[in-house]
Design a protein around this motif. Structure first.
Motif, PDB file in Angstrom:
ATOM      1  N   MET A  12       0.832  -1.201   0.000  1.00 20.97           N
ATOM      2  CA  MET A  12       0.000   0.000   0.000  1.00 20.97           C
ATOM      3  C   MET A  12       0.875   1.262   0.000  1.00 20.97           C
ATOM      4  N   ILE A  13       1.915   1.255   0.822  1.00 26.04           N
ATOM      5  CA  ILE A  13       2.806   2.418   0.882  1.00 26.04           C
ATOM      6  C   ILE A  13       3.570   2.569  -0.431  1.00 26.04           C
ATOM      7  N   VAL A  14       4.015   1.450  -0.998  1.00 23.65           N
ATOM      8  CA  VAL A  14       4.710   1.510  -2.286  1.00 23.65           C
ATOM      9  C   VAL A  14       3.815   2.125  -3.342  1.00 23.65           C
ATOM     10  N   ASP A  15       2.548   1.699  -3.375  1.00 22.57           N
ATOM     11  CA  ASP A  15       1.605   2.235  -4.359  1.00 22.57           C
ATOM     12  C   ASP A  15       1.438   3.750  -4.200  1.00 22.57           C
ATOM     13  N   VAL A  16       1.380   4.204  -2.955  1.00 22.54           N
ATOM     14  CA  VAL A  16       1.228   5.641  -2.700  1.00 22.54           C
ATOM     15  C   VAL A  16       2.416   6.416  -3.262  1.00 22.54           C
ATOM     16  N   PHE A  17       3.626   5.917  -3.005  1.00 25.26           N
ATOM     17  CA  PHE A  17       4.809   6.639  -3.465  1.00 25.26           C
ATOM     18  C   PHE A  17       5.014   6.511  -4.967  1.00 25.26           C
ATOM     19  N   VAL A  18       4.618   5.395  -5.540  1.00 24.09           N
ATOM     20  CA  VAL A  18       4.673   5.264  -6.993  1.00 24.09           C
ATOM     21  C   VAL A  18       3.786   6.343  -7.634  1.00 24.09           C
ATOM     22  N   ALA A  19       2.574   6.505  -7.091  1.00 18.70           N
ATOM     23  CA  ALA A  19       1.646   7.506  -7.628  1.00 18.70           C
ATOM     24  C   ALA A  19       2.210   8.922  -7.448  1.00 18.70           C
ATOM     25  N   MET A  20       2.797   9.189  -6.274  1.00 11.85           N
ATOM     26  CA  MET A  20       3.375  10.514  -6.018  1.00 11.85           C
ATOM     27  C   MET A  20       4.518  10.816  -6.980  1.00 11.85           C
ATOM     28  N   LEU A  21       5.366   9.825  -7.201  1.00 15.21           N
ATOM     29  CA  LEU A  21       6.521  10.037  -8.070  1.00 15.21           C
ATOM     30  C   LEU A  21       6.097  10.195  -9.530  1.00 15.21           C
ATOM     31  N   GLU A  22       5.134   9.400  -9.966  1.00 15.19           N
ATOM     32  CA  GLU A  22       4.629   9.538 -11.339  1.00 15.19           C
ATOM     33  C   GLU A  22       4.043  10.922 -11.548  1.00 15.19           C
ATOM     34  N   ARG A  23       3.327  11.412 -10.549  1.00 15.41           N
ATOM     35  CA  ARG A  23       2.737  12.737 -10.650  1.00 15.41           C
ATOM     36  C   ARG A  23       3.821  13.811 -10.716  1.00 15.41           C
ATOM     37  N   PRO A 105       4.514  10.307   7.625  1.00 21.48           N
ATOM     38  CA  PRO A 105       4.072  10.626   6.264  1.00 21.48           C
ATOM     39  C   PRO A 105       4.699  11.925   5.763  1.00 21.48           C
ATOM     40  N   THR A 106       4.784  12.043   4.448  1.00 19.29           N
ATOM     41  CA  THR A 106       5.348  13.245   3.845  1.00 19.29           C
ATOM     42  C   THR A 106       4.412  13.732   2.739  1.00 19.29           C
ATOM     43  N   THR A 107       4.447  15.009   2.451  1.00 12.84           N
ATOM     44  CA  THR A 107       3.604  15.562   1.400  1.00 12.84           C
ATOM     45  C   THR A 107       4.308  15.438   0.051  1.00 12.84           C
ATOM     46  N   HIS A 108       3.549  15.644  -1.008  1.00 12.22           N
ATOM     47  CA  HIS A 108       4.133  15.636  -2.348  1.00 12.22           C
ATOM     48  C   HIS A 108       5.280  16.642  -2.418  1.00 12.22           C
ATOM     49  N   ARG A 109       5.024  17.862  -1.955  1.00 14.32           N
ATOM     50  CA  ARG A 109       6.019  18.919  -2.071  1.00 14.32           C
ATOM     51  C   ARG A 109       7.265  18.598  -1.262  1.00 14.32           C
ATOM     52  N   GLN A 110       7.096  18.090  -0.046  1.00 14.94           N
ATOM     53  CA  GLN A 110       8.257  17.733   0.772  1.00 14.94           C
ATOM     54  C   GLN A 110       9.102  16.660   0.090  1.00 14.94           C
ATOM     55  N   LEU A 111       8.435  15.678  -0.494  1.00 14.74           N
ATOM     56  CA  LEU A 111       9.146  14.603  -1.173  1.00 14.74           C
ATOM     57  C   LEU A 111       9.886  15.123  -2.396  1.00 14.74           C
ATOM     58  N   TYR A 112       9.198  15.896  -3.234  1.00 18.12           N
ATOM     59  CA  TYR A 112       9.833  16.431  -4.445  1.00 18.12           C
ATOM     60  C   TYR A 112      11.017  17.331  -4.090  1.00 18.12           C
ATOM     61  N   ASP A 113      10.833  18.179  -3.076  1.00 15.56           N
ATOM     62  CA  ASP A 113      11.908  19.093  -2.677  1.00 15.56           C
ATOM     63  C   ASP A 113      13.130  18.309  -2.204  1.00 15.56           C
ATOM     64  N   ALA A 114      12.897  17.248  -1.420  1.00  9.20           N
ATOM     65  CA  ALA A 114      14.005  16.436  -0.908  1.00  9.20           C
ATOM     66  C   ALA A 114      14.744  15.746  -2.046  1.00  9.20           C
ATOM     67  N   ILE A 115      14.003  15.191  -2.988  1.00 12.61           N
ATOM     68  CA  ILE A 115      14.611  14.505  -4.131  1.00 12.61           C
ATOM     69  C   ILE A 115      15.419  15.487  -4.974  1.00 12.61           C
ATOM     70  N   GLU A 116      14.821  16.623  -5.293  1.00 16.57           N
ATOM     71  CA  GLU A 116      15.508  17.604  -6.131  1.00 16.57           C
ATOM     72  C   GLU A 116      16.736  18.156  -5.429  1.00 16.57           C
ATOM     73  N   TYR A 117      16.664  18.311  -4.118  1.00 18.92           N
ATOM     74  CA  TYR A 117      17.820  18.806  -3.370  1.00 18.92           C
ATOM     75  C   TYR A 117      18.994  17.839  -3.516  1.00 18.92           C
ATOM     76  N   VAL A 118      18.721  16.548  -3.342  1.00 19.67           N
ATOM     77  CA  VAL A 118      19.772  15.531  -3.447  1.00 19.67           C
ATOM     78  C   VAL A 118      20.360  15.498  -4.856  1.00 19.67           C
ATOM     79  N   LEU A 119      19.502  15.484  -5.861  1.00 22.83           N
ATOM     80  CA  LEU A 119      19.967  15.390  -7.234  1.00 22.83           C
ATOM     81  C   LEU A 119      20.757  16.632  -7.654  1.00 22.83           C
TER      82      LEU A 119
END
Length: 209
Positions: A12-23, A105-119
């Protein structure tokens, strides 16, 4: 498009993050255990791994160790994405191997910001290294710069998590002596890393940190 491997034993958690990342415009790949993560890495090289800690039978820390001990996957960035609170011992033991530690839990924006920061951090380090190589900078100095550029930043971010977790800025909150000593040791290590990084940046890279 960046490829991101999500590792969690909860479908269930994997599905949530897959959807967030695709978005968010990323290409997600799913693994439902530590062993499956290692199997996926035999065929796929993701740009980043989001790794949960509390998994069975192989937890996230053991999975991380396997990733980093394998020369073919050691340089794949790993971000711990978990509901488990970070401890000082974990920050000291594993801080050198991870890119960040994100609480669920994390929000879409928090996740995207963290990923972009690392990259983006890695992109900047790569550009600095290419410039240093073009100037003939010693390879040992370049390797040290690359290691410190990441580790000093990650350690500082982990320290902020610990300060929040243990309410260190609240004078009314008392923490155990072992925790206090571990955090003070971490602060000293960060200070040394940052001072050495500044020295290298000025002497060999002509960069202002």
């Amino acid at each position: 498009m960046y490829t991101i491997l999500i590792v969690d034993d909860s479908p269930m958690i994997v599905d949530v993050f897959v959807a967030m990342l695709e978005r968010g415009g990323y290409r997600p790949i799913a693994a439902y255990s530590g062993n499956e993560c290692l199997e996926v890495l035999e065929d796929v090289r993701p740009d980043l791994i989001l790794l949960d800690i509390m998994m069975e039978p192989m937890d996230g820390w053991e999975t991380l160790e396997n990733i980093k001990m394998n020369s073919s996957t050691a340089d794949v960035p790993v971000m711990m994405l978990t509901a488990k609170q970070l401890t000082p011992d974990e920050a000291q033991e594993y801080g050198a191997y991870i890119e960040d530690y994100i609480m669920k839990p994390t929000t879409h924006r928090q996740l995207y910001d963290a990923i972009e920061y690392v990259l983006k951090r890695q992109e900047k380090i790569n550009l600095d290294i290419e410039e240093a190589k073009s100037k003939g900078t010693d390879s040992n100095i370049i390797e040290e710069y690359e290691r410190l550029s990441k580790s000093a930043d990650v350690s500082r971010r982990l320290l902020k998590i610990l300060e929040s977790t243990y309410n260190l800025n609240d004078s009314n909150v008392k923490v155990g002596e072992n925790i206090q000593q571990a955090i003070e040791s971490m602060e000293m290590s960060i200070k040394y890393q940052e001072e050495r990084l500044e020295q290298i940046s000025k002497e060999y890279f002509n960069l202002k940190k």
